[in-house]
Design an enzyme around this catalytic site. Sequence first.
Site, mmCIF file in Angstrom:
data_model
loop_
_atom_site.group_PDB
_atom_site.id
_atom_site.type_symbol
_atom_site.label_atom_id
_atom_site.label_comp_id
_atom_site.label_asym_id
_atom_site.label_seq_id
_atom_site.Cartn_x
_atom_site.Cartn_y
_atom_site.Cartn_z
ATOM 1 N N ASP A 195 1.023 -1.265 0.015
ATOM 2 C CA ASP A 195 0.013 -0.103 0.047
ATOM 3 C C ASP A 195 0.986 1.126 -0.103
ATOM 4 O OD1 ASP A 195 -2.536 1.535 0.402
ATOM 5 O OD2 ASP A 195 -1.865 1.845 2.387
ATOM 6 N N SER A 196 0.246 2.372 -0.260
ATOM 7 C CA SER A 196 1.025 3.573 -0.167
ATOM 8 C C SER A 196 1.557 3.906 1.195
ATOM 9 C CB SER A 196 0.221 4.696 -0.677
ATOM 10 O OG SER A 196 -1.089 4.793 0.316
ATOM 11 N N TYR A 216 -0.487 8.265 -2.453
ATOM 12 C CA TYR A 216 -0.604 7.918 -3.790
ATOM 13 C C TYR A 216 -2.028 8.707 -4.413
ATOM 14 C CZ TYR A 216 2.814 4.005 -3.621
ATOM 15 O OH TYR A 216 3.968 3.104 -3.658
ATOM 16 N N GLY A 217 -2.754 8.853 -3.619
ATOM 17 C CA GLY A 217 -4.142 9.432 -4.055
ATOM 18 C C GLY A 217 -4.016 10.731 -4.707
ATOM 19 N N CYS A 261 -3.797 -1.193 -1.889
ATOM 20 C CA CYS A 261 -4.156 0.113 -2.360
ATOM 21 C C CYS A 261 -5.048 0.348 -3.513
ATOM 22 C CB CYS A 261 -2.728 1.142 -2.549
ATOM 23 S SG CYS A 261 -2.990 2.837 -2.938
ATOM 24 N N ASN A 262 -6.138 1.146 -3.277
ATOM 25 C CA ASN A 262 -7.056 1.361 -4.182
ATOM 26 C C ASN A 262 -6.508 2.265 -5.261
ATOM 27 O OD1 ASN A 262 -10.196 0.090 -3.704
ATOM 28 N ND2 ASN A 262 -8.913 0.497 -1.666
ATOM 29 N N GLU A 287 -5.649 8.810 8.936
ATOM 30 C CA GLU A 287 -4.048 8.716 8.972
ATOM 31 C C GLU A 287 -3.450 9.463 10.250
ATOM 32 O OE1 GLU A 287 -2.380 7.077 6.104
ATOM 33 O OE2 GLU A 287 -0.307 7.082 7.290
ATOM 34 N N CYS A 294 -10.885 2.761 -0.441
ATOM 35 C CA CYS A 294 -9.841 3.335 0.110
ATOM 36 C C CYS A 294 -9.534 2.308 1.290
ATOM 37 C CB CYS A 294 -9.977 4.714 0.505
ATOM 38 S SG CYS A 294 -8.413 5.305 1.191
ATOM 39 N N THR A 295 -8.265 2.046 1.654
ATOM 40 C CA THR A 295 -7.632 1.148 2.487
ATOM 41 C C THR A 295 -8.095 1.845 3.968
ATOM 42 O OG1 THR A 295 -5.655 2.462 2.467
ATOM 43 C CG2 THR A 295 -5.659 0.321 1.469
ATOM 44 N N HIS A 296 -8.223 2.888 4.167
ATOM 45 C CA HIS A 296 -8.498 3.861 5.246
ATOM 46 C C HIS A 296 -9.828 3.656 5.820
ATOM 47 C CE1 HIS A 296 -4.544 5.229 4.393
ATOM 48 N NE2 HIS A 296 -4.248 5.956 5.370
HETATM 49 N N1 DGL Z 1 -3.925 3.692 0.245
HETATM 50 C C1 DGL Z 1 -4.676 4.810 -0.722
HETATM 51 C C2 DGL Z 1 -5.883 3.966 -1.278
HETATM 52 O O1 DGL Z 1 -6.655 2.904 -0.994
HETATM 53 C C3 DGL Z 1 -5.076 5.832 0.391
HETATM 54 C C4 DGL Z 1 -4.099 6.707 0.969
HETATM 55 C C5 DGL Z 1 -3.157 7.420 -0.411
HETATM 56 O O2 DGL Z 1 -3.860 8.428 -0.718
HETATM 57 O O3 DGL Z 1 -2.040 7.220 -0.321
HETATM 58 O O4 DGL Z 1 -6.146 4.596 -2.230
#
Ligand code: DGL
Length: 267
Positions: free
Chosen positions: A8-9, A40-41, A71-72, A150, A182-184
Site C-alpha cells: 500500500d502507499s 498515492y491518491g 491500495c485502491n 491517518e 480506500c484502505t483507510h
Molecule cells: N492507500 C490509498 C488508497 O487505498 C489511500 C491513501 C493514499 O492516498 O495514499 O487509495
Amino acid sequence: MRPIGIFDSGIGGLTVARAVAEVLPDHSIFYYGDTAHLPYGEKSPALIRRYATEITRELLRLGCGSIVVACNSASSNALDAIRAEAGASIPVIDAVHPVVEAVAAQFSGGQIGVIGTRATIDSNWYQRLLERRGFEVVSKATPLLASAIEAGFHGGEVSNALIAAYFESGEFKAVRALILGCTHYPLVADQIALALPDSVALVDSAESAAQALKAALDPLSDGPEATGARADRFMVSDLTESFTLGAQRFFGQPVILVEHKLQSAKG
Ligand code: DGL
C-alpha cells in the site's frame, strides 16, 4: 508456502493485511507500506505505476509467491504494470475487481456509490467495471478522509464533520450499496453508515480482496507450512514514530515496523 506480499502507499493497507491474516492464518505476510511516497491518491498515474512496480519487484525478490495490491489508488492506476512485473505465474489480487464481483453477486442493477481518493476516482476504473456489470455509478473523491484517519482522527468529531461535508449533497441516498474504495475507510465505516439511510449497504474492499486471495491460493496450496510458524514482516520505506503508533490501529494488534529502502532510494 511462500509469503504473501501485500503493499500500500502507507500503513492503511494493514486493514487488508488484517483481513488476509484472518482468512489465511497459516501464511506469512510480507507487508510493504510506501510511506516515503504517500499519499498515492494525489499522485499522477505514471508515478503510481513506477512506485507500484518497484515494490512488486522487491516483494518478489524477497520471496513472495503472491501479491495483494491493497491500495485502491494503485489498483486503479497500475494493475497492468504490476501484473507485467509479476509475470503470469504469480497470482496478483487487486483491491477493485474483488469488490466489484462481490457487489455484482449481491445486487442486480441499480445505483452503486463509490468513494475513494482523487487518483482512484479520476481513473474511472471502478466506474468502468461497475458499468460493465450493468450498474449506474455515483462516485466521489473524498481525499481529506484518508489523511484525517491517518492522523488518528476517526471515530470522532473531525471525521464526522468531513463525512457530513462530503455527503451533504445527498447523491448517495438512493444507492443500493456504497463501496469504501480506500484502505483507510474501514476505520470510519460505522460513522459513514450513520450518515446514510439504512437501505444503503456498505461494502469494504479489504474483505473481498482477502477472499479472492484465498480462492486464488487454495488450488496452489501445498499444505500448511512445515514448521507451522508464521514469519510476518512489516516494512515501510520511511519510518517515523507516528507510523509505528498508527500501525496497530489499522492492523488491530501490535505491529513492529521496520524501515526497508527500495533499490531506487539506495541510489
Ligand atoms: N492507500 C490509498 C488508497 O487505498 C489511500 C491513501 C493514499 O492516498 O495514499 O487509495
